[in-house]
Design a protein around this motif. Sequence first.
Motif, PDB file in Angstrom:
ATOM      1  N   ILE A 175       0.838  -1.206   0.000  1.00 23.31           N
ATOM      2  CA  ILE A 175       0.000   0.000   0.000  1.00 23.31           C
ATOM      3  C   ILE A 175       0.868   1.250   0.000  1.00 23.31           C
ATOM      4  N   MET A 176       1.940   1.217   0.769  1.00 23.70           N
ATOM      5  CA  MET A 176       2.826   2.385   0.830  1.00 23.70           C
ATOM      6  C   MET A 176       3.502   2.625  -0.521  1.00 23.70           C
ATOM      7  N   ASP A 177       3.881   1.541  -1.195  1.00 21.64           N
ATOM      8  CA  ASP A 177       4.476   1.698  -2.523  1.00 21.64           C
ATOM      9  C   ASP A 177       3.482   2.343  -3.484  1.00 21.64           C
ATOM     10  N   PHE A 178       2.226   1.922  -3.385  1.00 27.09           N
ATOM     11  CA  PHE A 178       1.199   2.505  -4.255  1.00 27.09           C
ATOM     12  C   PHE A 178       0.975   3.973  -3.925  1.00 27.09           C
ATOM     13  N   LEU A 179       0.923   4.283  -2.627  1.00 28.14           N
ATOM     14  CA  LEU A 179       0.712   5.671  -2.214  1.00 28.14           C
ATOM     15  C   LEU A 179       1.865   6.567  -2.650  1.00 28.14           C
ATOM     16  N   ALA A 180       3.086   6.067  -2.486  1.00 30.71           N
ATOM     17  CA  ALA A 180       4.248   6.885  -2.828  1.00 30.71           C
ATOM     18  C   ALA A 180       4.413   6.995  -4.329  1.00 30.71           C
ATOM     19  N   GLY A 181       4.160   5.879  -5.046  1.00 32.95           N
ATOM     20  CA  GLY A 181       4.304   5.904  -6.492  1.00 32.95           C
ATOM     21  C   GLY A 181       5.679   6.404  -6.898  1.00 32.95           C
ATOM     22  N   GLU A 182       5.707   7.327  -7.856  1.00 33.50           N
ATOM     23  CA  GLU A 182       6.970   7.912  -8.310  1.00 33.50           C
ATOM     24  C   GLU A 182       7.216   9.274  -7.673  1.00 33.50           C
ATOM     25  N   ASP A 183       6.548   9.522  -6.526  1.00 31.79           N
ATOM     26  CA  ASP A 183       6.578  10.846  -5.917  1.00 31.79           C
ATOM     27  C   ASP A 183       7.993  11.296  -5.554  1.00 31.79           C
ATOM     28  N   VAL A 184       8.772  10.410  -4.955  1.00 28.63           N
ATOM     29  CA  VAL A 184      10.111  10.801  -4.523  1.00 28.63           C
ATOM     30  C   VAL A 184      10.964  11.190  -5.725  1.00 28.63           C
ATOM     31  N   ARG A 185      10.903  10.378  -6.779  1.00 29.73           N
ATOM     32  CA  ARG A 185      11.689  10.694  -7.973  1.00 29.73           C
ATOM     33  C   ARG A 185      11.241  12.014  -8.594  1.00 29.73           C
ATOM     34  N   LEU A 186       9.940  12.220  -8.684  1.00 28.44           N
ATOM     35  CA  LEU A 186       9.422  13.457  -9.264  1.00 28.44           C
ATOM     36  C   LEU A 186       9.784  14.671  -8.419  1.00 28.44           C
ATOM     37  N   ASP A 187       9.798  14.493  -7.108  1.00 30.86           N
ATOM     38  CA  ASP A 187      10.092  15.621  -6.227  1.00 30.86           C
ATOM     39  C   ASP A 187      11.519  16.126  -6.371  1.00 30.86           C
ATOM     40  N   ARG A 188      12.382  15.353  -7.029  1.00 26.11           N
ATOM     41  CA  ARG A 188      13.716  15.869  -7.322  1.00 26.11           C
ATOM     42  C   ARG A 188      13.636  17.097  -8.222  1.00 26.11           C
ATOM     43  N   GLU A 189      12.604  17.148  -9.063  1.00 27.48           N
ATOM     44  CA  GLU A 189      12.390  18.323  -9.912  1.00 27.48           C
ATOM     45  C   GLU A 189      12.089  19.565  -9.081  1.00 27.48           C
ATOM     46  N   PHE A 190      11.404  19.376  -7.975  1.00 27.34           N
ATOM     47  CA  PHE A 190      10.858  20.504  -7.220  1.00 27.34           C
ATOM     48  C   PHE A 190      11.621  20.806  -5.938  1.00 27.34           C
ATOM     49  N   LEU A 191      12.582  19.955  -5.578  1.00 28.38           N
ATOM     50  CA  LEU A 191      13.171  20.051  -4.238  1.00 28.38           C
ATOM     51  C   LEU A 191      13.829  21.407  -3.992  1.00 28.38           C
ATOM     52  N   LEU A 192      14.584  21.904  -4.933  1.00 32.16           N
ATOM     53  CA  LEU A 192      15.261  23.192  -4.709  1.00 32.16           C
ATOM     54  C   LEU A 192      14.255  24.312  -4.509  1.00 32.16           C
ATOM     55  N   HIS A 193      13.157  24.257  -5.250  1.00 35.57           N
ATOM     56  CA  HIS A 193      12.113  25.274  -5.064  1.00 35.57           C
ATOM     57  C   HIS A 193      11.419  25.092  -3.716  1.00 35.57           C
ATOM     58  N   ASP A 194      11.251  23.843  -3.298  1.00 33.21           N
ATOM     59  CA  ASP A 194      10.669  23.562  -1.985  1.00 33.21           C
ATOM     60  C   ASP A 194      11.572  24.112  -0.883  1.00 33.21           C
ATOM     61  N   ILE A 195      12.878  23.972  -1.044  1.00 30.06           N
ATOM     62  CA  ILE A 195      13.828  24.506  -0.058  1.00 30.06           C
ATOM     63  C   ILE A 195      13.760  26.027  -0.022  1.00 30.06           C
ATOM     64  N   THR A 196      13.709  26.661  -1.182  1.00 34.63           N
ATOM     65  CA  THR A 196      13.594  28.125  -1.241  1.00 34.63           C
ATOM     66  C   THR A 196      12.334  28.594  -0.529  1.00 34.63           C
ATOM     67  N   ALA A 197      11.211  27.915  -0.791  1.00 36.11           N
ATOM     68  CA  ALA A 197       9.962  28.286  -0.136  1.00 36.11           C
ATOM     69  C   ALA A 197      10.036  28.044   1.368  1.00 36.11           C
ATOM     70  N   SER A 198      10.755  26.994   1.784  1.00 33.30           N
ATOM     71  CA  SER A 198      10.909  26.724   3.217  1.00 33.30           C
ATOM     72  C   SER A 198      11.699  27.835   3.895  1.00 33.30           C
ATOM     73  N   GLN A 199      12.710  28.361   3.219  1.00 35.47           N
ATOM     74  CA  GLN A 199      13.467  29.485   3.789  1.00 35.47           C
ATOM     75  C   GLN A 199      12.570  30.693   3.997  1.00 35.47           C
ATOM     76  N   ALA A 200      11.722  30.975   3.000  1.00 33.45           N
ATOM     77  CA  ALA A 200      10.797  32.103   3.136  1.00 33.45           C
ATOM     78  C   ALA A 200       9.810  31.857   4.279  1.00 33.45           C
ATOM     79  N   HIS A 201       9.339  30.619   4.397  1.00 34.32           N
ATOM     80  CA  HIS A 201       8.394  30.288   5.462  1.00 34.32           C
ATOM     81  C   HIS A 201       9.041  30.458   6.833  1.00 34.32           C
ATOM     82  N   VAL A 202      10.292  30.043   6.957  1.00 33.21           N
ATOM     83  CA  VAL A 202      11.012  30.208   8.229  1.00 33.21           C
ATOM     84  C   VAL A 202      11.111  31.686   8.598  1.00 33.21           C
ATOM     85  N   GLU A 203      11.437  32.523   7.631  1.00 35.36           N
ATOM     86  CA  GLU A 203      11.504  33.964   7.911  1.00 35.36           C
ATOM     87  C   GLU A 203      10.158  34.488   8.388  1.00 35.36           C
TER      88      GLU A 203
END
Length: 431
Positions: free
Chosen positions: A17-45
């Motif tokens: 079930i966890m494999d189905f839920l996760a799917g290819e999410d981790v691999r796809l999130d490599r596309e977005f990770l740097l933007h997610d980090i940038t947004a996290s910095q703004a959120h921390v501020e």
Amino acid sequence: MSQLLWQKAGVATNARIMDFLAGEDVRLDREFLLHDITASQAHVEGLAHIGVVSAEEAEALKRELEQLAADFREGHFVLDERYEDGHSAIEARLTERLGDAGRRVHTGRSRNDQILVATRLWLKERLQYLASLCRQIAEVALQRAATETLPLPGYTHLQRAVVSSTPMWFAGFAEGFIDNAERAAHTAAWIDANPLGTAAGYGVNLPLDRDHTTGRLGFQRMQLSPIYAQLSRGKFEMAALEALCSAMLDLRRLAWDLSLFTTAEFDFVHLPAEYTTGSSIMPNKRNPDVVELLRASYAPVAAARTEIEQLLSLPSGYQRDLQFSKGALVRGVSHGLMALELVPELLSKLTWNEAAMRAAIEPAMYATDVAIEQAAAGVPFRDAYRAAGEAAASAGAGRTPEASLASRVSAGAAADLRLQVLRERLAALSG
């Protein structure tokens, strides 16, 4: 997989079930990770501004986020199956390095607005690149339109119709890609709205500094309604893919022309050698495979848009169905941009076979010129049309392609291309 953010004590998880839920999410999130980090910095501020984290904690969190970004770029940190997704990876890293300060980073936000803001930043970046590629294609086409004088048969219904020219052909695609660049820029402006701070779609009981995060992340405006922030997921992605589809449609028709023009039957165009491949069995063949795949490249982009559209038969509020929009978006955008990257060099290096193009201009292709000349002299056009049609086989007597093109004085036609107007539009986009 590391400890799930939502895991409850005493509730077991099922690996399949966890494999189905996760799917290819981790691999796809490599596309977005740097933007997610940038947004996290703004959120921390923003959290520091309202006292949820101290100034010292905020500085430590931002430093660790910057280090995580550097480690990811350099390959020292790999987003893999240890994590449920990119969001949990960021929080796990901060908690590992900073303890309680890391555990505070998720205060006031949801993975819902995290992926929204990361995707929105990614889309803005890709749309700006799309506009840039379209401008490059238009620039090459304009340059060639301005420096060439070759006649080229003009076709309707794939039948020889009238005399055209290579400058007209290039000018047509130049204007098309200027429009495509404008559409990409307009779409980027339309989606330029900050969803960070909308949490799971209903806001939170904290005075989050959304004005700060909007400015810090370079958004032109705040996406105000938390409910609309969720409603816009998929909608904004489809808009970006539609802008890309606009460029891919023009590319498909350009590639179709080149596919025809490179055949032995036409022999109007010779492609750069690196844009052709050999046959696996026929040693005499050089195939226009790149052009054919460029022609086919509208399909995966349009399919990505359709895939997302089919997910959006949903009520308001977040639904897990939307997870599947990421794969379609990344595949469609990545493929379309990769295809467009090849076009400027292709256009700059292709060469024309003047002899074959001149040989294909037959006398009947001057019949329209004859009819319009007679109409301009006072003959009713329909009478001139019939007479020119009856004598079409001899319409070219004493005529040349150059004279036909020089007489085509309507705005945008061969004798009045008005390339300067297109240059000015292109310059305005570049500025």
